[in-house]
Enzyme design. Structure first.
Site, PDB file in Angstrom:
ATOM      1  N   SER A  15     -10.441  -1.024   4.413  1.00  0.00           N
ATOM      2  CA  SER A  15      -9.629  -1.183   5.636  1.00  0.00           C
ATOM      3  C   SER A  15      -9.201   0.193   6.126  1.00  0.00           C
ATOM      4  O   SER A  15      -8.578   0.943   5.365  1.00  0.00           O
ATOM      5  CB  SER A  15      -8.365  -1.996   5.349  1.00  0.00           C
ATOM      6  OG  SER A  15      -8.687  -3.263   4.836  1.00  0.00           O
ATOM      7  N   GLU A  20      -4.510   3.340   6.713  1.00  0.00           N
ATOM      8  CA  GLU A  20      -4.472   3.247   5.243  1.00  0.00           C
ATOM      9  C   GLU A  20      -5.271   4.418   4.670  1.00  0.00           C
ATOM     10  O   GLU A  20      -4.893   5.011   3.657  1.00  0.00           O
ATOM     11  CB  GLU A  20      -5.079   1.923   4.781  1.00  0.00           C
ATOM     12  CG  GLU A  20      -5.099   1.814   3.270  1.00  0.00           C
ATOM     13  CD  GLU A  20      -5.656   0.495   2.741  1.00  0.00           C
ATOM     14  OE1 GLU A  20      -5.436  -0.550   3.358  1.00  0.00           O
ATOM     15  OE2 GLU A  20      -6.336   0.545   1.698  1.00  0.00           O
ATOM     16  N   ARG A  24       0.838  -1.218   0.000  1.00  0.00           N
ATOM     17  CA  ARG A  24       0.000   0.000   0.000  1.00  0.00           C
ATOM     18  C   ARG A  24       0.864   1.256   0.000  1.00  0.00           C
ATOM     19  O   ARG A  24       0.548   2.256   0.650  1.00  0.00           O
ATOM     20  CB  ARG A  24      -0.933   0.047   1.229  1.00  0.00           C
ATOM     21  CG  ARG A  24      -1.897  -1.094   1.369  1.00  0.00           C
ATOM     22  CD  ARG A  24      -3.010  -1.065   0.318  1.00  0.00           C
ATOM     23  NE  ARG A  24      -4.037  -2.016   0.653  1.00  0.00           N
ATOM     24  CZ  ARG A  24      -3.994  -3.314   0.383  1.00  0.00           C
ATOM     25  NH1 ARG A  24      -2.964  -3.823  -0.273  1.00  0.00           N
ATOM     26  NH2 ARG A  24      -5.001  -4.104   0.725  1.00  0.00           N
TER      27      ARG A  24
HETATM   28  P1  FAD Z   1      -9.162   8.490  -3.606  1.00  0.00           P
HETATM   29  O1  FAD Z   1      -9.741   7.929  -2.350  1.00  0.00           O
HETATM   30  O2  FAD Z   1      -9.889   9.574  -4.263  1.00  0.00           O
HETATM   31  O3  FAD Z   1      -7.667   8.947  -3.322  1.00  0.00           O
HETATM   32  C1  FAD Z   1      -6.756   8.113  -2.627  1.00  0.00           C
HETATM   33  C2  FAD Z   1      -5.371   8.786  -2.605  1.00  0.00           C
HETATM   34  O4  FAD Z   1      -4.832   8.821  -3.932  1.00  0.00           O
HETATM   35  C3  FAD Z   1      -5.406  10.245  -2.145  1.00  0.00           C
HETATM   36  O5  FAD Z   1      -4.200  10.527  -1.480  1.00  0.00           O
HETATM   37  C4  FAD Z   1      -5.493  11.022  -3.451  1.00  0.00           C
HETATM   38  O6  FAD Z   1      -4.991  12.344  -3.337  1.00  0.00           O
HETATM   39  C5  FAD Z   1      -4.617  10.181  -4.359  1.00  0.00           C
HETATM   40  N1  FAD Z   1      -5.025  10.234  -5.772  1.00  0.00           N
HETATM   41  C6  FAD Z   1      -6.226   9.863  -6.291  1.00  0.00           C
HETATM   42  N2  FAD Z   1      -6.216   9.992  -7.639  1.00  0.00           N
HETATM   43  C7  FAD Z   1      -4.992  10.446  -7.966  1.00  0.00           C
HETATM   44  C8  FAD Z   1      -4.355  10.787  -9.200  1.00  0.00           C
HETATM   45  N3  FAD Z   1      -4.980  10.675 -10.376  1.00  0.00           N
HETATM   46  N4  FAD Z   1      -3.068  11.247  -9.164  1.00  0.00           N
HETATM   47  C9  FAD Z   1      -2.401  11.351  -7.980  1.00  0.00           C
HETATM   48  N5  FAD Z   1      -2.957  11.069  -6.795  1.00  0.00           N
HETATM   49  C10 FAD Z   1      -4.226  10.615  -6.787  1.00  0.00           C
HETATM   50  N6  FAD Z   1      -7.914  -1.000  -1.345  1.00  0.00           N
HETATM   51  C11 FAD Z   1      -7.096  -2.070  -1.572  1.00  0.00           C
HETATM   52  O7  FAD Z   1      -5.904  -1.886  -1.833  1.00  0.00           O
HETATM   53  N7  FAD Z   1      -7.569  -3.342  -1.534  1.00  0.00           N
HETATM   54  C12 FAD Z   1      -8.854  -3.622  -1.266  1.00  0.00           C
HETATM   55  O8  FAD Z   1      -9.250  -4.783  -1.248  1.00  0.00           O
HETATM   56  C13 FAD Z   1      -9.742  -2.539  -1.028  1.00  0.00           C
HETATM   57  N8  FAD Z   1     -11.036  -2.754  -0.726  1.00  0.00           N
HETATM   58  C14 FAD Z   1     -11.871  -1.699  -0.499  1.00  0.00           C
HETATM   59  C15 FAD Z   1     -13.216  -1.973  -0.226  1.00  0.00           C
HETATM   60  C16 FAD Z   1     -14.097  -0.929  -0.004  1.00  0.00           C
HETATM   61  C17 FAD Z   1     -15.559  -1.233   0.268  1.00  0.00           C
HETATM   62  C18 FAD Z   1     -13.642   0.418  -0.062  1.00  0.00           C
HETATM   63  C19 FAD Z   1     -14.610   1.557   0.131  1.00  0.00           C
HETATM   64  C20 FAD Z   1     -12.305   0.688  -0.310  1.00  0.00           C
HETATM   65  C21 FAD Z   1     -11.405  -0.374  -0.523  1.00  0.00           C
HETATM   66  N9  FAD Z   1     -10.041  -0.154  -0.789  1.00  0.00           N
HETATM   67  C22 FAD Z   1      -9.214  -1.214  -1.060  1.00  0.00           C
HETATM   68  C23 FAD Z   1      -9.485   1.222  -0.757  1.00  0.00           C
HETATM   69  C24 FAD Z   1      -9.669   2.010  -2.077  1.00  0.00           C
HETATM   70  O9  FAD Z   1     -10.597   1.379  -2.910  1.00  0.00           O
HETATM   71  C25 FAD Z   1      -8.340   2.168  -2.819  1.00  0.00           C
HETATM   72  O10 FAD Z   1      -7.402   2.839  -2.016  1.00  0.00           O
HETATM   73  C26 FAD Z   1      -8.510   2.945  -4.137  1.00  0.00           C
HETATM   74  O11 FAD Z   1      -7.341   2.831  -4.924  1.00  0.00           O
HETATM   75  C27 FAD Z   1      -8.850   4.415  -3.939  1.00  0.00           C
HETATM   76  O12 FAD Z   1      -9.179   4.941  -5.212  1.00  0.00           O
HETATM   77  P2  FAD Z   1      -9.927   6.337  -5.360  1.00  0.00           P
HETATM   78  O13 FAD Z   1      -9.988   6.650  -6.798  1.00  0.00           O
HETATM   79  O14 FAD Z   1     -11.199   6.288  -4.633  1.00  0.00           O
HETATM   80  O15 FAD Z   1      -8.894   7.299  -4.639  1.00  0.00           O
HETATM   81  N1  EPU Z   2     -10.024 -11.256  10.977  1.00  0.00           N
HETATM   82  C1  EPU Z   2     -10.636 -11.409  12.181  1.00  0.00           C
HETATM   83  N2  EPU Z   2     -11.633 -10.533  12.521  1.00  0.00           N
HETATM   84  C2  EPU Z   2     -12.024  -9.536  11.708  1.00  0.00           C
HETATM   85  C3  EPU Z   2     -11.378  -9.366  10.458  1.00  0.00           C
HETATM   86  C4  EPU Z   2     -10.368 -10.253  10.112  1.00  0.00           C
HETATM   87  O1  EPU Z   2     -10.277 -12.317  12.970  1.00  0.00           O
HETATM   88  O2  EPU Z   2     -12.938  -8.804  12.078  1.00  0.00           O
HETATM   89  C5  EPU Z   2      -8.983 -12.220  10.568  1.00  0.00           C
HETATM   90  C6  EPU Z   2      -9.504 -13.155   9.462  1.00  0.00           C
HETATM   91  O3  EPU Z   2     -10.196 -14.246  10.004  1.00  0.00           O
HETATM   92  C7  EPU Z   2      -8.223 -13.574   8.757  1.00  0.00           C
HETATM   93  C8  EPU Z   2      -7.349 -12.321   8.894  1.00  0.00           C
HETATM   94  O4  EPU Z   2      -7.892 -11.548   9.976  1.00  0.00           O
HETATM   95  O5  EPU Z   2      -7.611 -14.626   9.455  1.00  0.00           O
HETATM   96  C9  EPU Z   2      -7.279 -11.497   7.609  1.00  0.00           C
HETATM   97  O6  EPU Z   2      -8.605 -11.091   7.238  1.00  0.00           O
HETATM   98  P1  EPU Z   2      -9.039 -10.850   5.703  1.00  0.00           P
HETATM   99  O7  EPU Z   2      -8.676 -12.043   4.881  1.00  0.00           O
HETATM  100  O8  EPU Z   2     -10.464 -10.422   5.717  1.00  0.00           O
HETATM  101  O9  EPU Z   2      -8.115  -9.705   5.194  1.00  0.00           O
HETATM  102  P2  EPU Z   2      -7.559  -8.376   5.870  1.00  0.00           P
HETATM  103  O10 EPU Z   2      -6.118  -8.594   6.214  1.00  0.00           O
HETATM  104  O11 EPU Z   2      -8.459  -7.924   6.960  1.00  0.00           O
HETATM  105  C10 EPU Z   2      -6.651  -7.425   3.639  1.00  0.00           C
HETATM  106  C11 EPU Z   2      -6.654  -6.099   2.959  1.00  0.00           C
HETATM  107  C12 EPU Z   2      -7.953  -5.900   2.210  1.00  0.00           C
HETATM  108  C13 EPU Z   2      -8.097  -7.002   1.172  1.00  0.00           C
HETATM  109  C14 EPU Z   2      -8.088  -8.348   1.897  1.00  0.00           C
HETATM  110  C15 EPU Z   2      -8.104  -9.511   0.933  1.00  0.00           C
HETATM  111  C16 EPU Z   2      -5.237  -4.615   4.241  1.00  0.00           C
HETATM  112  C17 EPU Z   2      -5.169  -3.489   5.203  1.00  0.00           C
HETATM  113  N3  EPU Z   2      -6.457  -5.037   3.933  1.00  0.00           N
HETATM  114  O12 EPU Z   2      -7.664  -7.374   4.635  1.00  0.00           O
HETATM  115  O13 EPU Z   2      -7.882  -4.658   1.529  1.00  0.00           O
HETATM  116  O14 EPU Z   2      -9.288  -6.871   0.443  1.00  0.00           O
HETATM  117  O15 EPU Z   2      -6.875  -8.461   2.687  1.00  0.00           O
HETATM  118  O16 EPU Z   2      -6.859  -9.626   0.338  1.00  0.00           O
HETATM  119  O17 EPU Z   2      -4.200  -5.086   3.764  1.00  0.00           O
HETATM  120  C18 EPU Z   2      -8.266  -2.331   1.802  1.00  0.00           C
HETATM  121  O18 EPU Z   2      -7.048  -2.203   1.647  1.00  0.00           O
HETATM  122  O19 EPU Z   2      -9.063  -1.378   1.949  1.00  0.00           O
HETATM  123  C19 EPU Z   2      -8.821  -3.680   1.821  1.00  0.00           C
HETATM  124  C20 EPU Z   2     -10.115  -3.961   2.024  1.00  0.00           C
END
Ligand code: FAD
Ligand code: EPU
Length: 339
Positions: free
Chosen positions: A238, A334, A166
């Site tokens: 997250s 994050e 990240r």
């Molecule tokens: P924004 O939230 O608008 O911006 C994020 C950052 O990037 C800010 O610092 C902004 O200034 C900068 N930025 C945005 N666009 C640009 C650009 N064009 N040029 C330069 N800087 C820029 N993330 C994961 O990694 N894995 C996941 O599994 C994951 N699951 C998610 C699930 C949910 C339900 C939600 C709500 C979020 C999740 N995220 C996850 C976080 C998020 O989706 C990512 O961080 C995503 O890349 C943010 O994109 P955005 O366009 O919304 O960026």
């Molecule tokens: N867990 C718990 N309790 C909870 C949540 C998780 O015990 O309430 C345990 C799960 O059972 C598992 C472990 O924690 O053993 C990891 O959980 P999970 O697989 O759900 O993934 P995570 O580590 O919580 C990360 C990323 C997610 C991404 C998933 C799948 C980060 C900070 N988060 O979550 O990314 O979707 O893995 O790869 O690295 C995001 O970045 O916004 C995001 C959603």
């Protein structure tokens, strides 16, 4: 489309859905428009700046008293191809999941494990999004953007973007300065499937075995079963990153909590699951007013309707402190907090 507006409401431009507005908001759809706008706009360089994608990783604590720049550049284009690979260039404003869908549809492998992550292509390269055993940096060839300091557009190779978990150069030296306008991805015509994360392999089997479509579908089902849909409940995924700690600290915690999930990292360090740590502190399902902790994933903070950014932030700080007190582990956000 909004081009330029003063006192612009942001509630629908970020997924926490809290009330906030921007003093100035500027949206552009072609890279060449940005320098033209800046040249014509006196005093922009004295204002606080925020680059806004889809707002799915932001928490606003106040109204933003500055200029929000919203790159909304469309377009998906194959720029090069050989026997084994395709190089796909995508505009910063393309929805990330639209790109994943396009790749899976064309049977190009590499990003299918990243299905359904909210946000835009531009931010994917900033955040180095990751899920289900894949990080996008492994598929990024180059990132093109406009540097507000030099007022030049240039292209950076992925090897210069200092990608980590990240993390990237765009969150450090180039933060708030380099506006990503397009990203080029390298995809496989003969994909190798990545199925080692959690229940992914089992979920793919249920759908009939490994294929790009089945992986995409399995990832979508798993995500929908535990993550809140931001269209229904405000959240930013997250809230904290998974902490990387020394093997010594991980062993100490494991001695008292043998069931803690641990993931060995390079250099002898160990990644812990922040969701597990927060869950153990009793926060899962907690709610105060409209700010809360998701009942199915303790790492996700939610806005049930009318929470303020500050209420969510204060809750996150209590959570952080309780994890520190109980486990001696420091959590780092994050989510980008915008003051
Ligand atoms: P924004 O939230 O608008 O911006 C994020 C950052 O990037 C800010 O610092 C902004 O200034 C900068 N930025 C945005 N666009 C640009 C650009 N064009 N040029 C330069 N800087 C820029 N993330 C994961 O990694 N894995 C996941 O599994 C994951 N699951 C998610 C699930 C949910 C339900 C939600 C709500 C979020 C999740 N995220 C996850 C976080 C998020 O989706 C990512 O961080 C995503 O890349 C943010 O994109 P955005 O366009 O919304 O960026
Ligand atoms: N867990 C718990 N309790 C909870 C949540 C998780 O015990 O309430 C345990 C799960 O059972 C598992 C472990 O924690 O053993 C990891 O959980 P999970 O697989 O759900 O993934 P995570 O580590 O919580 C990360 C990323 C997610 C991404 C998933 C799948 C980060 C900070 N988060 O979550 O990314 O979707 O893995 O790869 O690295 C995001 O970045 O916004 C995001 C959603």
């Amino acid at each position: 489309m909004v081009r330029f507006q003063e006192n612009f409401p942001l509630k629908r431009y970020h997924t926490f859905g809290t009330d906030a507005s921007a003093l100035f908001f500027y949206e552009f759809t072609e890279a060449r428009e940005l320098p033209e706008f800046l040249n014509e706009t006196e005093g922009w360089d004295e204002l606080p700046l925020l680059i806004l994608g889809e707002g799915s990783n932001l928490l606003f604590l106040n109204n933003f008293e500055g200029l929000v720049i919203h790159p909304n550049i469309p377009g998906l284009k194959v720029v090069h191809e050989d026997r084994n690979h395709v190089w796909l260039e995508a505009g910063a404003g393309v929805s990330w999941d639209e790109l994943v869908h396009y790749c899976v549809y064309n049977e190009w492998g590499g990003v299918e494990n990243l299905s359904l992550i909210p946000g835009k292509v531009g931010a994917s390269a900033v955040q180095n999004i990751g899920a289900y055993g894949v990080e996008v940096c492994g598929r990024i060839e180059s990132v093109t953007g406009f540097d507000l300091k030099t007022m030049q557009e240039y292209c950076m190779q992925a090897s210069d973007c200092r990608y980590g978990y990240r993390d990237s150069i765009f969150k450090h030296e180039l933060k708030g300065r380099f506006i990503v306008t397009s990203v080029t991805f390298k995809l496989d015509k003969f994909p190798e499937f990545k199925l080692k994360y959690g229940d992914l392999a089992a979920e793919v089997e249920k759908l009939g075995g490994p294929s790009l479509w089945n992986i995409r579908q399995a990832v979508i089902s798993i995500r929908e079963s535990k993550l809140p849909d931001p269209k229904v409940t405000g959240n930013a995924g997250s809230f904290f990153m998974n902490p990387v700690v020394s093997a010594e600290l991980a062993n100490q915690i494991k001695a008292s909590f043998p069931e803690i999930p641990v993931y060995p990292e390079a250099g002898g360090q160990v990644k812990l699951a922040a969701g597990w740590l927060i869950d153990q502190c009793g926060w899962k399902g907690f709610r105060r007013g409209d700010a809360g902790v998701h009942p199915k994933q303790a790492l996700v903070l939610v806005n049930y309707g009318n929470a303020t950014g500050r209420e969510i932030y204060e809750l996150s700080e209590e959570i952080r402190q309780s994890v520190l007190d109980r486990f001696g582990v420091e959590l780092h956000r994050e989510v980008n907090v915008i003051e």
